[in-house]
Design a protein around this motif. Structure first.
Motif, PDB file in Angstrom:
ATOM      1  N   ASP A  93      12.125   5.145  -2.412  1.00  0.00           N
ATOM      2  CA  ASP A  93      12.294   6.526  -2.554  1.00  0.00           C
ATOM      3  C   ASP A  93      11.306   7.322  -2.010  1.00  0.00           C
ATOM      4  O   ASP A  93      11.118   8.468  -2.408  1.00  0.00           O
ATOM      5  N   TYR A  94      10.847   7.029  -0.938  1.00  0.00           N
ATOM      6  CA  TYR A  94       9.645   7.595   0.095  1.00  0.00           C
ATOM      7  C   TYR A  94       9.936   7.511   1.562  1.00  0.00           C
ATOM      8  O   TYR A  94      10.752   6.511   1.833  1.00  0.00           O
ATOM      9  N   VAL A  95       9.413   8.384   2.260  1.00  0.00           N
ATOM     10  CA  VAL A  95       9.558   8.184   3.706  1.00  0.00           C
ATOM     11  C   VAL A  95       8.253   7.606   4.302  1.00  0.00           C
ATOM     12  O   VAL A  95       7.313   8.332   4.075  1.00  0.00           O
ATOM     13  N   CYS A 131       2.973  10.173  -3.640  1.00  0.00           N
ATOM     14  CA  CYS A 131       2.973  10.052  -2.083  1.00  0.00           C
ATOM     15  C   CYS A 131       4.336   9.788  -1.621  1.00  0.00           C
ATOM     16  O   CYS A 131       4.641   8.550  -1.101  1.00  0.00           O
ATOM     17  N   LYS A 132       5.441  10.911  -1.842  1.00  0.00           N
ATOM     18  CA  LYS A 132       6.702  10.315  -1.402  1.00  0.00           C
ATOM     19  C   LYS A 132       6.962  10.561   0.459  1.00  0.00           C
ATOM     20  O   LYS A 132       7.936  10.319   0.971  1.00  0.00           O
ATOM     21  N   LYS A 133       5.805  11.290   0.760  1.00  0.00           N
ATOM     22  CA  LYS A 133       5.839  11.263   2.478  1.00  0.00           C
ATOM     23  C   LYS A 133       4.421  10.681   2.888  1.00  0.00           C
ATOM     24  O   LYS A 133       3.402  11.309   2.715  1.00  0.00           O
ATOM     25  N   VAL A 134       4.585   9.396   3.480  1.00  0.00           N
ATOM     26  CA  VAL A 134       3.456   9.061   3.985  1.00  0.00           C
ATOM     27  C   VAL A 134       3.279   8.963   5.304  1.00  0.00           C
ATOM     28  O   VAL A 134       4.055   8.321   6.119  1.00  0.00           O
ATOM     29  N   ILE A 135       2.008   9.546   5.916  1.00  0.00           N
ATOM     30  CA  ILE A 135       2.138   9.399   7.302  1.00  0.00           C
ATOM     31  C   ILE A 135       0.923   8.668   7.652  1.00  0.00           C
ATOM     32  O   ILE A 135      -0.209   8.686   7.447  1.00  0.00           O
ATOM     33  N   GLN A 161      18.120   8.850   4.259  1.00  0.00           N
ATOM     34  CA  GLN A 161      17.839   7.404   3.923  1.00  0.00           C
ATOM     35  C   GLN A 161      18.872   7.168   2.748  1.00  0.00           C
ATOM     36  O   GLN A 161      19.487   5.993   2.952  1.00  0.00           O
ATOM     37  N   ASN A 162      18.620   7.855   1.883  1.00  0.00           N
ATOM     38  CA  ASN A 162      19.562   7.762   0.681  1.00  0.00           C
ATOM     39  C   ASN A 162      21.093   7.637   1.010  1.00  0.00           C
ATOM     40  O   ASN A 162      21.604   6.642   0.525  1.00  0.00           O
ATOM     41  N   GLU A 163      21.555   8.434   1.849  1.00  0.00           N
ATOM     42  CA  GLU A 163      22.790   8.267   2.225  1.00  0.00           C
ATOM     43  C   GLU A 163      23.220   7.115   2.865  1.00  0.00           C
ATOM     44  O   GLU A 163      24.302   6.435   2.702  1.00  0.00           O
ATOM     45  N   PHE A 164      22.363   6.726   3.861  1.00  0.00           N
ATOM     46  CA  PHE A 164      22.438   5.408   4.715  1.00  0.00           C
ATOM     47  C   PHE A 164      22.576   4.243   3.732  1.00  0.00           C
ATOM     48  O   PHE A 164      23.505   3.266   3.863  1.00  0.00           O
ATOM     49  N   PHE A 165      21.841   4.308   2.800  1.00  0.00           N
ATOM     50  CA  PHE A 165      21.573   2.939   1.840  1.00  0.00           C
ATOM     51  C   PHE A 165      22.793   3.010   0.783  1.00  0.00           C
ATOM     52  O   PHE A 165      23.518   2.121   0.579  1.00  0.00           O
ATOM     53  N   GLU A 166      23.239   3.943   0.605  1.00  0.00           N
ATOM     54  CA  GLU A 166      24.700   4.192  -0.213  1.00  0.00           C
ATOM     55  C   GLU A 166      25.691   3.841   0.479  1.00  0.00           C
ATOM     56  O   GLU A 166      26.594   2.839   0.137  1.00  0.00           O
ATOM     57  N   LYS A 167      25.868   3.950   1.731  1.00  0.00           N
ATOM     58  CA  LYS A 167      26.898   3.372   2.726  1.00  0.00           C
ATOM     59  C   LYS A 167      26.732   1.977   3.162  1.00  0.00           C
ATOM     60  O   LYS A 167      27.523   1.379   3.478  1.00  0.00           O
ATOM     61  N   ALA A 168      25.624   1.698   3.181  1.00  0.00           N
ATOM     62  CA  ALA A 168      25.037   0.084   3.554  1.00  0.00           C
ATOM     63  C   ALA A 168      25.550  -0.790   2.380  1.00  0.00           C
ATOM     64  O   ALA A 168      25.700  -1.896   2.627  1.00  0.00           O
ATOM     65  N   THR A 176       0.881  -1.252  -0.065  1.00  0.00           N
ATOM     66  CA  THR A 176       0.048  -0.016  -0.245  1.00  0.00           C
ATOM     67  C   THR A 176       1.018   1.336  -0.040  1.00  0.00           C
ATOM     68  O   THR A 176       0.467   2.103  -0.933  1.00  0.00           O
ATOM     69  N   THR A 177       1.844   1.408   0.822  1.00  0.00           N
ATOM     70  CA  THR A 177       2.713   2.573   0.896  1.00  0.00           C
ATOM     71  C   THR A 177       3.440   2.699  -0.527  1.00  0.00           C
ATOM     72  O   THR A 177       3.862   3.729  -0.780  1.00  0.00           O
ATOM     73  N   ASP A 178       3.966   1.539  -0.851  1.00  0.00           N
ATOM     74  CA  ASP A 178       4.669   1.477  -2.111  1.00  0.00           C
ATOM     75  C   ASP A 178       3.945   1.925  -3.470  1.00  0.00           C
ATOM     76  O   ASP A 178       4.277   2.673  -4.131  1.00  0.00           O
ATOM     77  N   GLU A 179       2.495   1.513  -3.221  1.00  0.00           N
ATOM     78  CA  GLU A 179       1.753   2.034  -4.307  1.00  0.00           C
ATOM     79  C   GLU A 179       1.358   3.618  -4.103  1.00  0.00           C
ATOM     80  O   GLU A 179       1.213   4.406  -4.965  1.00  0.00           O
ATOM     81  N   MET A 180       1.216   4.067  -2.897  1.00  0.00           N
ATOM     82  CA  MET A 180       1.155   5.512  -2.660  1.00  0.00           C
ATOM     83  C   MET A 180       2.197   6.338  -3.138  1.00  0.00           C
ATOM     84  O   MET A 180       1.987   7.310  -4.108  1.00  0.00           O
TER      85      MET A 180
END
Ligand SMILES: [Zn+2]
Length: 287
Positions: free
Chosen positions: A156-158, A127-131, A274-281, A118-122
Protein backbone atom coordinates in the motif's frame (compact mmCIF):
# COMPACT_ATOMS: atom_id res chain seq x y z
CA UNK A 1 -11.90 43.73 27.53
CA UNK A 2 -12.92 40.08 27.59
CA UNK A 3 -12.95 40.07 23.79
CA UNK A 4 -9.46 41.49 23.70
CA UNK A 5 -8.29 38.67 25.98
CA UNK A 6 -10.05 36.12 23.82
CA UNK A 7 -8.45 37.56 20.70
CA UNK A 8 -5.06 37.65 22.42
CA UNK A 9 -5.50 34.03 23.55
CA UNK A 10 -6.41 32.91 20.04
CA UNK A 11 -3.45 34.73 18.53
CA UNK A 12 -1.15 33.14 21.11
CA UNK A 13 -2.57 29.68 20.41
CA UNK A 14 -2.13 30.22 16.68
CA UNK A 15 1.42 31.45 16.96
CA UNK A 16 2.34 28.66 19.41
CA UNK A 17 1.00 26.02 17.06
CA UNK A 18 2.81 27.75 14.18
CA UNK A 19 6.07 27.60 16.17
CA UNK A 20 5.41 23.94 17.02
CA UNK A 21 4.85 23.26 13.31
CA UNK A 22 8.03 25.09 12.36
CA UNK A 23 10.05 23.21 14.93
CA UNK A 24 9.10 19.68 13.86
CA UNK A 25 12.40 17.85 13.46
CA UNK A 26 13.08 16.04 10.19
CA UNK A 27 14.84 13.28 12.17
CA UNK A 28 12.46 10.33 12.75
CA UNK A 29 14.22 9.42 16.03
CA UNK A 30 14.09 12.96 17.46
CA UNK A 31 10.29 13.27 17.22
CA UNK A 32 7.93 12.44 20.08
CA UNK A 33 5.13 10.01 19.17
CA UNK A 34 2.47 12.77 18.91
CA UNK A 35 4.89 14.95 16.90
CA UNK A 36 5.66 11.99 14.64
CA UNK A 37 1.99 11.81 13.63
CA UNK A 38 2.10 15.55 12.85
CA UNK A 39 5.34 15.12 10.91
CA UNK A 40 3.83 12.40 8.72
CA UNK A 41 0.86 14.62 7.96
CA UNK A 42 3.13 17.59 7.21
CA UNK A 43 5.32 15.51 4.88
CA UNK A 44 2.31 14.10 3.03
CA UNK A 45 3.58 10.63 4.02
CA UNK A 46 6.89 11.25 2.22
CA UNK A 47 9.92 9.80 4.00
CA UNK A 48 13.60 9.51 3.15
CA UNK A 49 15.76 6.48 3.79
CA UNK A 50 19.39 7.61 3.37
CA UNK A 51 21.34 4.43 2.65
CA UNK A 52 25.01 4.24 3.54
CA UNK A 53 27.51 1.46 4.21
CA UNK A 54 30.41 0.72 6.55
CA UNK A 55 33.55 0.14 4.48
CA UNK A 56 37.09 1.34 4.05
CA UNK A 57 37.43 4.73 2.37
CA UNK A 58 41.09 4.97 1.45
CA UNK A 59 43.61 5.46 4.27
CA UNK A 60 42.20 8.88 5.20
CA UNK A 61 38.37 8.82 5.41
CA UNK A 62 36.13 7.16 8.04
CA UNK A 63 34.42 3.81 7.49
CA UNK A 64 31.02 5.51 7.66
CA UNK A 65 31.79 8.05 4.90
CA UNK A 66 28.86 7.05 2.64
CA UNK A 67 26.45 7.08 5.57
CA UNK A 68 27.65 10.53 6.70
CA UNK A 69 27.35 11.99 3.18
CA UNK A 70 23.93 10.49 2.37
CA UNK A 71 22.54 11.69 5.71
CA UNK A 72 24.05 15.15 5.34
CA UNK A 73 22.45 15.58 1.90
CA UNK A 74 19.10 14.02 2.88
CA UNK A 75 18.77 16.01 6.12
CA UNK A 76 19.56 19.31 4.37
CA UNK A 77 17.08 18.51 1.60
CA UNK A 78 14.35 17.60 4.10
CA UNK A 79 14.91 20.93 5.91
CA UNK A 80 14.15 22.68 2.61
CA UNK A 81 11.23 20.48 1.53
CA UNK A 82 9.79 18.77 4.59
CA UNK A 83 10.11 14.99 4.78
CA UNK A 84 10.75 12.58 7.64
CA UNK A 85 14.24 11.05 7.57
CA UNK A 86 14.70 7.47 8.81
CA UNK A 87 17.54 6.78 11.31
CA UNK A 88 21.02 5.53 10.32
CA UNK A 89 20.81 2.66 7.81
CA UNK A 90 23.88 0.90 6.43
CA UNK A 91 22.87 -2.73 5.79
CA UNK A 92 23.78 -2.82 2.11
CA UNK A 93 25.91 -4.64 -0.44
CA UNK A 94 29.67 -4.49 0.24
CA UNK A 95 31.13 -7.95 -0.38
CA UNK A 96 33.92 -6.40 -2.47
CA UNK A 97 35.56 -4.82 0.61
CA UNK A 98 35.53 -7.88 2.88
CA UNK A 99 39.33 -8.06 2.66
CA UNK A 100 39.66 -4.64 4.37
CA UNK A 101 39.41 -3.78 8.08
CA UNK A 102 36.08 -2.60 9.48
CA UNK A 103 33.80 -3.67 6.62
CA UNK A 104 30.33 -4.86 7.68
CA UNK A 105 29.03 -7.16 4.91
CA UNK A 106 25.62 -8.70 5.62
CA UNK A 107 24.43 -11.70 3.57
CA UNK A 108 22.49 -10.91 0.40
CA UNK A 109 19.19 -12.39 1.63
CA UNK A 110 19.41 -10.39 4.86
CA UNK A 111 20.05 -7.17 2.91
CA UNK A 112 16.81 -7.67 0.97
CA UNK A 113 14.74 -8.90 3.90
CA UNK A 114 15.85 -6.13 6.22
CA UNK A 115 15.23 -3.47 3.59
CA UNK A 116 11.76 -4.88 2.86
CA UNK A 117 10.86 -5.02 6.53
CA UNK A 118 12.21 -1.51 7.00
CA UNK A 119 10.11 0.00 4.19
CA UNK A 120 7.10 -2.10 5.37
CA UNK A 121 7.51 -0.65 8.86
CA UNK A 122 7.94 2.86 7.49
CA UNK A 123 4.70 2.43 5.51
CA UNK A 124 2.83 0.97 8.49
CA UNK A 125 3.74 4.22 10.26
CA UNK A 126 2.32 6.36 7.48
CA UNK A 127 5.28 6.68 5.09
CA UNK A 128 3.30 5.74 2.00
CA UNK A 129 6.02 7.25 -0.20
CA UNK A 130 9.53 6.04 0.62
CA UNK A 131 12.49 7.60 -1.17
CA UNK A 132 15.70 5.62 -0.74
CA UNK A 133 18.62 8.04 -1.10
CA UNK A 134 21.65 6.01 -2.04
CA UNK A 135 25.11 7.07 -0.90
CA UNK A 136 27.15 3.98 -1.81
CA UNK A 137 28.28 2.64 -5.20
CA UNK A 138 27.87 -1.02 -4.19
CA UNK A 139 24.16 -0.40 -3.54
CA UNK A 140 23.62 0.67 -7.14
CA UNK A 141 23.10 -3.00 -8.04
CA UNK A 142 20.96 -3.86 -5.01
CA UNK A 143 18.52 -0.95 -5.07
CA UNK A 144 17.08 -1.20 -8.60
CA UNK A 145 16.47 -4.92 -7.94
CA UNK A 146 14.81 -4.11 -4.62
CA UNK A 147 12.64 -1.44 -6.25
CA UNK A 148 11.64 -3.82 -9.04
CA UNK A 149 10.84 -6.59 -6.57
CA UNK A 150 8.12 -4.35 -5.11
CA UNK A 151 5.96 -5.78 -7.90
CA UNK A 152 6.32 -9.27 -6.42
CA UNK A 153 3.32 -8.69 -4.17
CA UNK A 154 1.00 -5.81 -3.45
CA UNK A 155 2.02 -3.01 -1.09
CA UNK A 156 0.00 0.00 0.00
CA UNK A 157 3.02 2.24 -0.53
CA UNK A 158 5.51 3.19 -3.22
CA UNK A 159 9.30 2.80 -3.12
CA UNK A 160 11.35 5.31 -5.10
CA UNK A 161 15.13 5.07 -5.49
CA UNK A 162 17.40 8.05 -6.00
CA UNK A 163 20.68 6.58 -7.22
CA UNK A 164 24.05 8.29 -6.89
CA UNK A 165 23.85 11.85 -8.21
CA UNK A 166 26.49 13.03 -10.68
CA UNK A 167 26.97 16.80 -10.43
CA UNK A 168 26.38 18.71 -13.68
CA UNK A 169 29.44 20.04 -15.54
CA UNK A 170 30.47 23.60 -14.74
CA UNK A 171 31.74 23.17 -11.18
CA UNK A 172 35.32 23.68 -9.93
CA UNK A 173 37.80 22.03 -12.32
CA UNK A 174 38.94 18.59 -11.22
CA UNK A 175 42.63 17.74 -11.02
CA UNK A 176 42.42 13.93 -11.26
CA UNK A 177 40.93 11.57 -13.85
CA UNK A 178 40.63 8.35 -11.79
CA UNK A 179 38.17 9.29 -9.04
CA UNK A 180 35.73 6.54 -8.09
CA UNK A 181 36.12 5.92 -4.35
CA UNK A 182 37.61 8.09 -1.59
CA UNK A 183 39.34 10.16 -4.29
CA UNK A 184 39.17 13.86 -5.13
CA UNK A 185 35.34 14.11 -5.30
CA UNK A 186 34.41 12.01 -2.31
CA UNK A 187 37.11 13.47 -0.07
CA UNK A 188 35.85 16.94 -1.08
CA UNK A 189 32.28 15.98 -0.15
CA UNK A 190 33.45 14.67 3.20
CA UNK A 191 35.13 18.05 3.83
CA UNK A 192 31.56 19.40 3.84
CA UNK A 193 29.70 16.52 5.53
CA UNK A 194 32.23 15.70 8.30
CA UNK A 195 35.41 17.80 7.96
CA UNK A 196 36.48 16.70 11.46
CA UNK A 197 36.94 13.12 10.20
CA UNK A 198 39.02 13.87 7.08
CA UNK A 199 42.73 13.05 7.53
CA UNK A 200 43.97 14.67 4.34
CA UNK A 201 47.63 14.27 5.39
CA UNK A 202 47.24 10.47 5.18
CA UNK A 203 45.56 10.42 1.73
CA UNK A 204 48.83 9.70 -0.08
CA UNK A 205 49.94 6.86 2.22
CA UNK A 206 48.30 4.24 -0.05
CA UNK A 207 47.85 4.02 -3.80
CA UNK A 208 44.43 4.62 -5.35
CA UNK A 209 45.77 4.03 -8.89
CA UNK A 210 43.93 1.82 -11.38
CA UNK A 211 45.93 -1.43 -11.53
CA UNK A 212 44.02 -2.65 -14.62
CA UNK A 213 44.70 -6.34 -13.89
CA UNK A 214 41.73 -7.77 -15.79
CA UNK A 215 41.05 -7.23 -19.49
CA UNK A 216 37.46 -7.93 -20.54
CA UNK A 217 35.03 -6.27 -22.95
CA UNK A 218 33.14 -3.39 -21.35
CA UNK A 219 29.73 -5.07 -21.51
CA UNK A 220 30.90 -8.27 -19.84
CA UNK A 221 30.39 -8.11 -16.08
CA UNK A 222 32.18 -10.06 -13.39
CA UNK A 223 32.24 -9.27 -9.69
CA UNK A 224 36.01 -9.26 -9.17
CA UNK A 225 36.45 -6.30 -11.60
CA UNK A 226 36.66 -3.79 -8.77
CA UNK A 227 39.29 -5.74 -6.81
CA UNK A 228 41.18 -6.27 -10.07
CA UNK A 229 41.39 -2.51 -10.58
CA UNK A 230 41.51 -1.16 -7.01
CA UNK A 231 42.76 -3.79 -4.52
CA UNK A 232 43.33 -1.12 -1.85
CA UNK A 233 39.61 -0.26 -2.01
CA UNK A 234 40.74 3.23 -2.91
CA UNK A 235 40.28 4.85 -6.32
CA UNK A 236 41.85 8.23 -7.01
CA UNK A 237 43.78 10.76 -4.95
CA UNK A 238 42.11 12.13 -1.88
CA UNK A 239 44.88 14.72 -1.48
CA UNK A 240 43.48 16.65 -4.50
CA UNK A 241 40.25 17.43 -2.61
CA UNK A 242 38.98 20.97 -1.98
CA UNK A 243 36.10 22.39 0.02
CA UNK A 244 34.92 24.26 -3.11
CA UNK A 245 34.43 21.03 -5.07
CA UNK A 246 32.76 19.42 -2.04
CA UNK A 247 30.32 22.32 -1.68
CA UNK A 248 29.47 22.16 -5.39
CA UNK A 249 28.83 18.41 -5.26
CA UNK A 250 26.85 18.57 -2.02
CA UNK A 251 24.69 21.51 -3.20
CA UNK A 252 23.79 19.56 -6.34
CA UNK A 253 23.01 16.42 -4.38
CA UNK A 254 20.75 18.35 -1.97
CA UNK A 255 19.04 19.99 -4.96
CA UNK A 256 18.43 16.58 -6.59
CA UNK A 257 16.87 15.26 -3.37
CA UNK A 258 14.66 18.35 -2.98
CA UNK A 259 13.45 17.87 -6.57
CA UNK A 260 12.75 14.21 -5.84
CA UNK A 261 10.76 15.03 -2.69
CA UNK A 262 8.66 17.57 -4.61
CA UNK A 263 8.03 15.15 -7.50
CA UNK A 264 7.11 12.33 -5.12
CA UNK A 265 4.74 14.54 -3.11
CA UNK A 266 3.00 15.50 -6.36
CA UNK A 267 2.89 11.90 -7.65
CA UNK A 268 -0.70 10.65 -7.41
CA UNK A 269 -0.21 8.15 -10.23
CA UNK A 270 2.24 5.48 -9.08
CA UNK A 271 0.15 4.00 -6.27
CA UNK A 272 -3.03 4.12 -8.35
CA UNK A 273 -1.34 2.25 -11.21
CA UNK A 274 0.33 -0.15 -8.78
CA UNK A 275 -3.13 -1.04 -7.36
CA UNK A 276 -4.62 -1.35 -10.85
CA UNK A 277 -1.73 -3.62 -11.86
CA UNK A 278 -2.24 -5.99 -8.91
CA UNK A 279 -5.98 -6.10 -9.51
CA UNK A 280 -5.32 -7.18 -13.11
CA UNK A 281 -2.54 -9.59 -12.03
CA UNK A 282 -5.18 -11.61 -10.14
CA UNK A 283 -6.80 -12.62 -13.46
CA UNK A 284 -4.27 -12.14 -16.28
CA UNK A 285 -6.38 -14.02 -18.83
CA UNK A 286 -9.05 -11.32 -18.65
CA UNK A 287 -6.60 -8.50 -19.28
ZN1 LIG B 1 31.96 6.31 -0.43
Amino acid sequence: MRRTFLLFGLLLAFSLSAIAQQKLSVHWEELTAPDFAQAISRSGGTCLLPFGIIEKHGPHLPLGSDLFQARYAALHAAEQEYAVVFPEYYFGQIFEAQHQPGTVAYSSHLQLELLQETTDEMARNGCKKVIIVNGHGGNEYLLPFFAQSQLEKQHDYVVYVLGLVEPPPGGPAKKTSVDMHAGESETSSMMIARPDLVHIDRAGSQSGADQARLQLPGNLYTAIWWYARFPNHYSGEGAAATRELGQYEMDNWVKAIVNSIKAVKADQTSLRLQNEFFEKAKHPLDT
